[in-house]
Design an enzyme around this catalytic site. Structure first.
Site, PDB file in Angstrom:
ATOM      1  N   LYS A 139       2.610  -2.662   5.945  1.00 27.40           N
ATOM      2  CA  LYS A 139       2.772  -2.512   4.500  1.00 27.40           C
ATOM      3  C   LYS A 139       4.213  -2.123   4.125  1.00 27.40           C
ATOM      4  CE  LYS A 139      -1.275  -3.787   3.078  1.00 27.40           C
ATOM      5  NZ  LYS A 139      -1.428  -5.092   2.424  1.00 27.40           N
TER       6      LYS A 139
ATOM      7  N   TYR B 102      -0.860  -0.851  10.608  1.00 25.05           N
ATOM      8  CA  TYR B 102      -1.098  -1.154   9.180  1.00 25.05           C
ATOM      9  C   TYR B 102       0.006  -0.547   8.335  1.00 25.05           C
ATOM     10  CZ  TYR B 102      -3.379  -1.232   4.563  1.00 25.05           C
ATOM     11  OH  TYR B 102      -3.680  -1.427   3.232  1.00 25.05           O
TER      12      TYR B 102
ATOM     13  N   SER C  84       0.872  -1.174   0.000  1.00 23.73           N
ATOM     14  CA  SER C  84       0.000   0.000   0.000  1.00 23.73           C
ATOM     15  C   SER C  84       0.905   1.219   0.000  1.00 23.73           C
ATOM     16  CB  SER C  84      -0.857   0.020   1.262  1.00 23.73           C
ATOM     17  OG  SER C  84      -1.487   1.280   1.401  1.00 23.73           O
TER      18      SER C  84
HETATM   19  N1  LIG Z   1      -8.808  -0.765  -1.129  1.00 22.62           N
HETATM   20  C1  LIG Z   1      -7.799   0.093  -1.048  1.00 22.62           C
HETATM   21  O1  LIG Z   1      -7.971   1.301  -1.180  1.00 22.62           O
HETATM   22  C2  LIG Z   1      -6.396  -0.418  -0.773  1.00 22.62           C
HETATM   23  C3  LIG Z   1      -5.328   0.493  -0.883  1.00 22.62           C
HETATM   24  C4  LIG Z   1      -4.038   0.037  -0.681  1.00 22.62           C
HETATM   25  C5  LIG Z   1      -3.809  -1.289  -0.366  1.00 22.62           C
HETATM   26  N2  LIG Z   1      -4.863  -2.152  -0.250  1.00 22.62           N
HETATM   27  C6  LIG Z   1      -4.540  -3.544   0.073  1.00 22.62           C
HETATM   28  O2  LIG Z   1      -5.053  -4.365  -0.961  1.00 22.62           O
HETATM   29  C7  LIG Z   1      -5.420  -5.628  -0.432  1.00 22.62           C
HETATM   30  C8  LIG Z   1      -6.859  -5.935  -0.796  1.00 22.62           C
HETATM   31  O3  LIG Z   1      -7.695  -4.924  -0.279  1.00 22.62           O
HETATM   32  P1  LIG Z   1      -9.262  -4.847  -0.634  1.00 22.62           P
HETATM   33  O4  LIG Z   1      -9.664  -3.423  -0.514  1.00 22.62           O
HETATM   34  O5  LIG Z   1      -9.491  -5.578  -1.894  1.00 22.62           O
HETATM   35  O6  LIG Z   1      -9.856  -5.656   0.612  1.00 22.62           O
HETATM   36  P2  LIG Z   1     -11.180  -6.540   0.723  1.00 22.62           P
HETATM   37  O7  LIG Z   1     -11.536  -6.563   2.164  1.00 22.62           O
HETATM   38  O8  LIG Z   1     -12.224  -6.094  -0.261  1.00 22.62           O
HETATM   39  O9  LIG Z   1     -10.708  -8.000   0.259  1.00 22.62           O
HETATM   40  C9  LIG Z   1      -9.799  -8.742   1.037  1.00 22.62           C
HETATM   41  C10 LIG Z   1     -10.060 -10.224   0.840  1.00 22.62           C
HETATM   42  O10 LIG Z   1      -9.101 -10.903   1.655  1.00 22.62           O
HETATM   43  C11 LIG Z   1      -9.744 -11.960   2.343  1.00 22.62           C
HETATM   44  N3  LIG Z   1      -9.029 -12.243   3.598  1.00 22.62           N
HETATM   45  C12 LIG Z   1      -8.902 -11.439   4.681  1.00 22.62           C
HETATM   46  N4  LIG Z   1      -8.215 -12.064   5.653  1.00 22.62           N
HETATM   47  C13 LIG Z   1      -7.875 -13.280   5.161  1.00 22.62           C
HETATM   48  C14 LIG Z   1      -7.157 -14.382   5.689  1.00 22.62           C
HETATM   49  N5  LIG Z   1      -6.664 -14.379   6.934  1.00 22.62           N
HETATM   50  N6  LIG Z   1      -6.985 -15.474   4.908  1.00 22.62           N
HETATM   51  C15 LIG Z   1      -7.511 -15.505   3.650  1.00 22.62           C
HETATM   52  N7  LIG Z   1      -8.212 -14.501   3.107  1.00 22.62           N
HETATM   53  C16 LIG Z   1      -8.390 -13.392   3.852  1.00 22.62           C
HETATM   54  C17 LIG Z   1     -11.171 -11.452   2.599  1.00 22.62           C
HETATM   55  O11 LIG Z   1     -12.080 -12.536   2.819  1.00 22.62           O
HETATM   56  C18 LIG Z   1     -11.459 -10.669   1.316  1.00 22.62           C
HETATM   57  O12 LIG Z   1     -12.055 -11.480   0.339  1.00 22.62           O
HETATM   58  C19 LIG Z   1      -5.173  -5.549   1.079  1.00 22.62           C
HETATM   59  O13 LIG Z   1      -3.910  -6.115   1.358  1.00 22.62           O
HETATM   60  C20 LIG Z   1      -5.175  -4.062   1.352  1.00 22.62           C
HETATM   61  O14 LIG Z   1      -4.426  -3.747   2.484  1.00 22.62           O
HETATM   62  C21 LIG Z   1      -6.156  -1.749  -0.451  1.00 22.62           C
END
Ligand SMILES: NC(=O)c1ccc[n+]([C@@H]2O[C@H](COP(=O)([O-])OP(=O)(O)OC[C@H]3O[C@@H](n4cnc5c(N)ncnc54)[C@H](O)[C@@H]3O)[C@@H](O)[C@H]2O)c1
Length: 284
Positions: A192, A188, A173
């Site tokens: 990251k 967090y 991130s």
């Molecule tokens: N959405 C954003 O703006 C953003 C920005 C920067 C980074 N990220 C990173 O991108 C990644 C995905 O984010 P997102 O927004 O798609 O999240 P999200 O919550 O929509 O999806 C995450 C998925 O991971 C699964 N998950 C969570 N814990 C788990 C575990 N212990 N074992 C297996 N599966 C697990 C959940 O069931 C879910 O399907 C994350 O690592 C997040 O930190 C997101």
């Protein structure tokens, strides 16, 4: 253009010329956290680019539903295709080593091999540092950092046994490089930062084996989940957007190109990189 010409949509066969090295044809990719959000869209990018896909998630039911949906969309975009991608769904709690090993064994049983890994399972939450319950911090680090590490080493062992090259993309991130405001999320942010440097460290350690490891650091992306939160907090959305040089939040589909590039042979000499997909947020 004759009406039988292929549709120039997002996927399927199209008529625009492109480098063949971007194709993931014949490759098997694993995406953790692939049932939803960014992971799901990156998995879709893999399938559109010709790869087979194993969706890994704690929510196996949703992973199964999405696997079936991806194949259905492929069939619609490629009417009459003789070869349909194999998309499977697998359970894992990425923070648990036994669960990760069982999951990888299951993927290999279904697909015969693994070439690519994308680690997208992760979560964030907001607490002031001095109020953050230690058990929750440990859980957050376990999923975001241990989960990435466990999948990476388990896939690397498989690749080394096969003496096959491979490519991994860790989803970090921009929070690994900057400190978001106004939300407090020190654990967090540090998780990251760890993911980004883990990618660089493993890239060096595994370069001899032909395994590339890169990181994608997204900025503020509009997923179904963040959209719902921000609809209730329009001031926060305005505040965040005002800090982004491109003047808008990212769409999950903005990650399709970067992840395909990093997994594919088009990025053969790229390893240990951190690709920021943040509309320029971290530059200011
Ligand atoms: N959405 C954003 O703006 C953003 C920005 C920067 C980074 N990220 C990173 O991108 C990644 C995905 O984010 P997102 O927004 O798609 O999240 P999200 O919550 O929509 O999806 C995450 C998925 O991971 C699964 N998950 C969570 N814990 C788990 C575990 N212990 N074992 C297996 N599966 C697990 C959940 O069931 C879910 O399907 C994350 O690592 C997040 O930190 C997101």
């Amino acid at each position: 253009m004759p009406s039988s010409a292929p549709v120039q949509g997002r996927g399927g066969l199209h008529m625009k010329r492109t480098l063949a090295s971007f194709s993931l044809e014949g490759k098997v990719g694993v995406v953790t956290g692939g049932a939803r959000g960014l992971g799901l869209v990156m998995g879709q990018g893999i399938v559109i680019s010709g790869g087979n896909l194993a969706i890994v998630d704690m929510n196996k039911e949703e992973a199964e539903r999405q696997a079936a949906e991806l194949v259905e969309v492929f069939r619609k975009e490629n009417p009459g295709a003789s070869k349909v991608p194999k998309v499977t769904a697998h359970y894992a709690d990425v923070s648990n080593a036994d669960s990760v090993q069982e999951c990888i064994d299951d993927v290999i049983k279904e697909h015969g091999k693994i070439d690519h890994l994308v680690t997208s399972a992760g979560f964030t939450e907001n607490y002031n540092a001095i109020d953050y319950p230690i058990d929750r911090i440990r859980k957050l680090w376990a999923v975001n950092v241990d989960g990435t590490y466990l999948f990476a080493i388990t896939v690397a062992k498989h690749l080394m046994e096969r003496k096959a090259p491979g490519s991994m993309v860790f989803i970090g991130s921009m929070s690994g490089s900057i400190v978001n405001v106004p939300q407090p999320q020190a654990p967090y942010n540090s998780a990251k930062a760890a993911v980004r440097h883990l990618a660089a460290s493993l890239a060096v350690e595994w370069a001899h084996a032909g395994i590339r490891v890169n990181c994608i650091s997204p900025g503020y992306m509009l997923t179904a989940l963040t959209e719902k939160i921000l609809d209730e907090k329009p001031d926060l959305k305005r505040h965040w957007t005002s800090l982004i040089p491109q003047g808008k939040m990212g769409q999950p589909a903005d990650l399709m190109g970067p992840v395909t590039f990093l997994l594919s042979d088009a990025s053969q000499y790229v390893t240990g990189a951190d690709v920021r997909v943040d509309g320029g947020y971290t530059l200011t």
